[in-house]
Write an enzyme that holds these catalytic residues in place. Structure first.
Site, PDB file in Angstrom:
ATOM      1  N   LYS A  29      -2.278  -2.078   5.840  1.00  0.00           N
ATOM      2  CA  LYS A  29      -2.021  -1.858   7.272  1.00  0.00           C
ATOM      3  C   LYS A  29      -2.773  -0.619   7.780  1.00  0.00           C
ATOM      4  O   LYS A  29      -3.437  -0.662   8.814  1.00  0.00           O
ATOM      5  CB  LYS A  29      -0.516  -1.666   7.534  1.00  0.00           C
ATOM      6  N   ARG A 104      10.020  -2.212  11.311  1.00  0.00           N
ATOM      7  CA  ARG A 104      10.238  -2.686   9.942  1.00  0.00           C
ATOM      8  C   ARG A 104      11.691  -3.000   9.646  1.00  0.00           C
ATOM      9  O   ARG A 104      12.063  -3.132   8.484  1.00  0.00           O
ATOM     10  CB  ARG A 104       9.613  -1.758   8.905  1.00  0.00           C
ATOM     11  N   ARG A 147      -4.124   4.666  -4.758  1.00  0.00           N
ATOM     12  CA  ARG A 147      -4.471   5.214  -3.436  1.00  0.00           C
ATOM     13  C   ARG A 147      -4.605   6.735  -3.473  1.00  0.00           C
ATOM     14  O   ARG A 147      -3.797   7.446  -4.070  1.00  0.00           O
ATOM     15  CB  ARG A 147      -3.398   4.858  -2.407  1.00  0.00           C
ATOM     16  N   ARG A 180      -0.068  10.460  -2.315  1.00  0.00           N
ATOM     17  CA  ARG A 180       1.196  10.558  -1.587  1.00  0.00           C
ATOM     18  C   ARG A 180       2.367  10.679  -2.558  1.00  0.00           C
ATOM     19  O   ARG A 180       2.369  10.059  -3.608  1.00  0.00           O
ATOM     20  CB  ARG A 180       1.381   9.311  -0.704  1.00  0.00           C
ATOM     21  N   ARG A 191      10.445   1.147  -2.668  1.00  0.00           N
ATOM     22  CA  ARG A 191       9.838   0.794  -1.368  1.00  0.00           C
ATOM     23  C   ARG A 191       9.627  -0.712  -1.275  1.00  0.00           C
ATOM     24  O   ARG A 191       9.853  -1.307  -0.228  1.00  0.00           O
ATOM     25  CB  ARG A 191       8.496   1.527  -1.205  1.00  0.00           C
TER      26      ARG A 191
HETATM   27  P1  AP5 Z   1      -3.199   1.128   2.880  1.00  0.00           P
HETATM   28  O1  AP5 Z   1      -4.061   0.682   3.986  1.00  0.00           O
HETATM   29  O2  AP5 Z   1      -2.913   2.588   2.748  1.00  0.00           O
HETATM   30  O3  AP5 Z   1      -1.822   0.279   2.858  1.00  0.00           O
HETATM   31  P2  AP5 Z   1      -0.569   0.312   3.825  1.00  0.00           P
HETATM   32  O4  AP5 Z   1      -0.163  -1.099   4.072  1.00  0.00           O
HETATM   33  O5  AP5 Z   1      -0.828   1.178   5.006  1.00  0.00           O
HETATM   34  O6  AP5 Z   1       0.474   0.978   2.839  1.00  0.00           O
HETATM   35  P3  AP5 Z   1       1.537   2.144   3.057  1.00  0.00           P
HETATM   36  O7  AP5 Z   1       1.979   2.534   1.669  1.00  0.00           O
HETATM   37  O8  AP5 Z   1       1.011   3.252   3.919  1.00  0.00           O
HETATM   38  O9  AP5 Z   1       2.655   1.385   3.776  1.00  0.00           O
HETATM   39  P4  AP5 Z   1       4.106   1.812   3.860  1.00  0.00           P
HETATM   40  O10 AP5 Z   1       4.576   0.843   4.863  1.00  0.00           O
HETATM   41  O11 AP5 Z   1       4.874   1.863   2.610  1.00  0.00           O
HETATM   42  O12 AP5 Z   1       4.020   3.359   4.238  1.00  0.00           O
HETATM   43  P5  AP5 Z   1       4.351   4.144   5.572  1.00  0.00           P
HETATM   44  O13 AP5 Z   1       3.486   5.339   5.582  1.00  0.00           O
HETATM   45  O14 AP5 Z   1       4.367   3.236   6.732  1.00  0.00           O
HETATM   46  O15 AP5 Z   1      -3.844   0.574   1.526  1.00  0.00           O
HETATM   47  C1  AP5 Z   1      -3.264   0.871   0.259  1.00  0.00           C
HETATM   48  C2  AP5 Z   1      -4.375   1.048  -0.766  1.00  0.00           C
HETATM   49  O16 AP5 Z   1      -5.056  -0.207  -0.940  1.00  0.00           O
HETATM   50  C3  AP5 Z   1      -5.440   2.061  -0.361  1.00  0.00           C
HETATM   51  O17 AP5 Z   1      -5.845   2.770  -1.507  1.00  0.00           O
HETATM   52  C4  AP5 Z   1      -6.601   1.191   0.162  1.00  0.00           C
HETATM   53  O18 AP5 Z   1      -7.858   1.812  -0.072  1.00  0.00           O
HETATM   54  C5  AP5 Z   1      -6.444  -0.085  -0.646  1.00  0.00           C
HETATM   55  N1  AP5 Z   1      -6.818  -1.284   0.106  1.00  0.00           N
HETATM   56  C6  AP5 Z   1      -6.512  -1.578   1.401  1.00  0.00           C
HETATM   57  N2  AP5 Z   1      -6.998  -2.777   1.741  1.00  0.00           N
HETATM   58  C7  AP5 Z   1      -7.610  -3.276   0.629  1.00  0.00           C
HETATM   59  C8  AP5 Z   1      -8.308  -4.491   0.347  1.00  0.00           C
HETATM   60  N3  AP5 Z   1      -8.457  -5.455   1.277  1.00  0.00           N
HETATM   61  N4  AP5 Z   1      -8.813  -4.662  -0.896  1.00  0.00           N
HETATM   62  C9  AP5 Z   1      -8.664  -3.710  -1.852  1.00  0.00           C
HETATM   63  N5  AP5 Z   1      -8.024  -2.523  -1.638  1.00  0.00           N
HETATM   64  C10 AP5 Z   1      -7.499  -2.308  -0.397  1.00  0.00           C
HETATM   65  O19 AP5 Z   1       5.873   4.571   5.329  1.00  0.00           O
HETATM   66  C11 AP5 Z   1       6.219   5.543   4.368  1.00  0.00           C
HETATM   67  C12 AP5 Z   1       7.717   5.824   4.485  1.00  0.00           C
HETATM   68  O20 AP5 Z   1       8.026   6.349   5.797  1.00  0.00           O
HETATM   69  C13 AP5 Z   1       8.636   4.599   4.338  1.00  0.00           C
HETATM   70  O21 AP5 Z   1       8.903   4.325   2.984  1.00  0.00           O
HETATM   71  C14 AP5 Z   1       9.874   5.052   5.115  1.00  0.00           C
HETATM   72  O22 AP5 Z   1      10.665   5.932   4.369  1.00  0.00           O
HETATM   73  C15 AP5 Z   1       9.279   5.829   6.279  1.00  0.00           C
HETATM   74  N6  AP5 Z   1       9.010   4.977   7.445  1.00  0.00           N
HETATM   75  C16 AP5 Z   1       7.789   4.703   7.992  1.00  0.00           C
HETATM   76  N7  AP5 Z   1       7.917   3.895   9.044  1.00  0.00           N
HETATM   77  C17 AP5 Z   1       9.252   3.639   9.177  1.00  0.00           C
HETATM   78  C18 AP5 Z   1      10.005   2.844  10.083  1.00  0.00           C
HETATM   79  N8  AP5 Z   1       9.410   2.120  11.058  1.00  0.00           N
HETATM   80  N9  AP5 Z   1      11.356   2.805   9.921  1.00  0.00           N
HETATM   81  C19 AP5 Z   1      11.961   3.515   8.952  1.00  0.00           C
HETATM   82  N10 AP5 Z   1      11.294   4.277   8.049  1.00  0.00           N
HETATM   83  C20 AP5 Z   1       9.947   4.336   8.164  1.00  0.00           C
END
Ligand code: AP5
Length: 239
Positions: A29, A104, A147, A180, A191
């Site tokens: 994402k 989410r 990552r 991270r 997660r």
């Molecule tokens: P990346 O693009 O970083 O993946 P992502 O889907 O963004 O993963 P996240 O871990 O950031 O998602 P998340 O939802 O857990 O975290 P968030 O920060 O929102 O790609 C991942 C890796 O794969 C990278 O190394 C990239 O290079 C590689 N890659 C990407 N595409 C690829 C491809 N096509 N082929 C090969 N490799 C590829 O949330 C973190 C925390 O915040 C949550 O756990 C929660 O506690 C809190 N939080 C955030 N939002 C909310 C909410 N709305 N409500 C409640 N709590 C929340």
């Protein structure tokens, strides 16, 4: 076609509506949101990034969110929703925005529906385009453990699939890359469980609304970008 070619080849629409990226942790994402946001000159709104920024600055919100995020659980809706309302209220969202990591929970999705219905963007009420990136469990694990990101410009790398040119250093600004805190294996597993319990139901929620578009998130970054732009610039984007 590389991502850059794809990004340069197609004309940019004058205004696009809200775009929501759904998918498990590690589905891509953030990677895609940055590319799409740059393509259209619209803001990427990542609730994870905003929360991490609050943690780093030691705000009241950050203090409440810190331990929850370290455990792999979700931060409470009543903390996240006002944070999102505050961000969406800024002028730069008027011609579109891309939501990465929000909503989410079903509660957040219902809240967002009401919010979007209550205001117009650039003079029009816009229904969101929702794109779900589907990626299998083993691939998610490898992506999350591999990552690394730049703490200065936010650029995302992967030691397996997208390594920086110089090990451990950001290609753009040369800063040392970081891992991270929630990308440790024990937190990743929490997660992913939380995703299954709370976020996966949103796929059906948006499917029932007729807003859902599926993209195979296991393809290369460039292919995923191409398919994402096709959805946004196709009939779904003309709302
Ligand atoms: P990346 O693009 O970083 O993946 P992502 O889907 O963004 O993963 P996240 O871990 O950031 O998602 P998340 O939802 O857990 O975290 P968030 O920060 O929102 O790609 C991942 C890796 O794969 C990278 O190394 C990239 O290079 C590689 N890659 C990407 N595409 C690829 C491809 N096509 N082929 C090969 N490799 C590829 O949330 C973190 C925390 O915040 C949550 O756990 C929660 O506690 C809190 N939080 C955030 N939002 C909310 C909410 N709305 N409500 C409640 N709590 C929340």
């Amino acid at each position: 076609m590389t991502a850059n070619t794809a990004l340069n080849a197609t004309p940019v629409p004058a205004a696009i509506g809200p775009v929501i990226l759904l998918g498990a942790p590690g589905a891509g994402k953030g990677t895609q949101a940055k590319l799409v946001a740059a393509r259209y000159g619209i803001p990427q709104i990542s609730t994870g990034d905003i929360l991490r920024d609050n943690v780093a600055r030691g705000t009241e919100l950050g203090k409440k969110a810190d331990s929850v995020m370290k455990s792999g659980a979700l931060v409470a809706d009543d903390l996240v929703q006002p944070m999102v309302a505050d961000r969406l209220g800024r002028l730069d969202c008027d011609h579109g925005f891309i939501l990465d990591g929000f909503p989410r929970t079903v509660g957040q999705a219902e809240w967002l529906d009401k919010y979007l219905a209550s205001r117009s963007f650039g003079g029009r009420v816009r229904r969101p385009v929702v794109i779900n990136f589907d990626v299998g469990y083993n691939q998610l694990l490898q992506r999350l453990t591999g990552r690394r990101s730049c703490p200065v410009d936010g650029k995302i790398y992967n030691i397996y699939s997208q390594p920086p040119q110089k090990e451990g250093m950001c290609d753009s600004c040369g800063s040392p890359l970081v891992q991270r805190k929630d990308d440790r294996e024990e937190v990743i597993s929490e997660r992913l469980k939380e995703y299954g319990r709370q976020t996966l139901p949103l796929v059906d929620y948006y499917r029932r609304q007729g807003s859902l578009h599926e993209v195979n998130g296991e393809l290369s970054v460039e292919q995923v970008t191409r398919q994402t732009l096709d959805v946004i610039e196709g009939p779904a984007g003309e709302r």
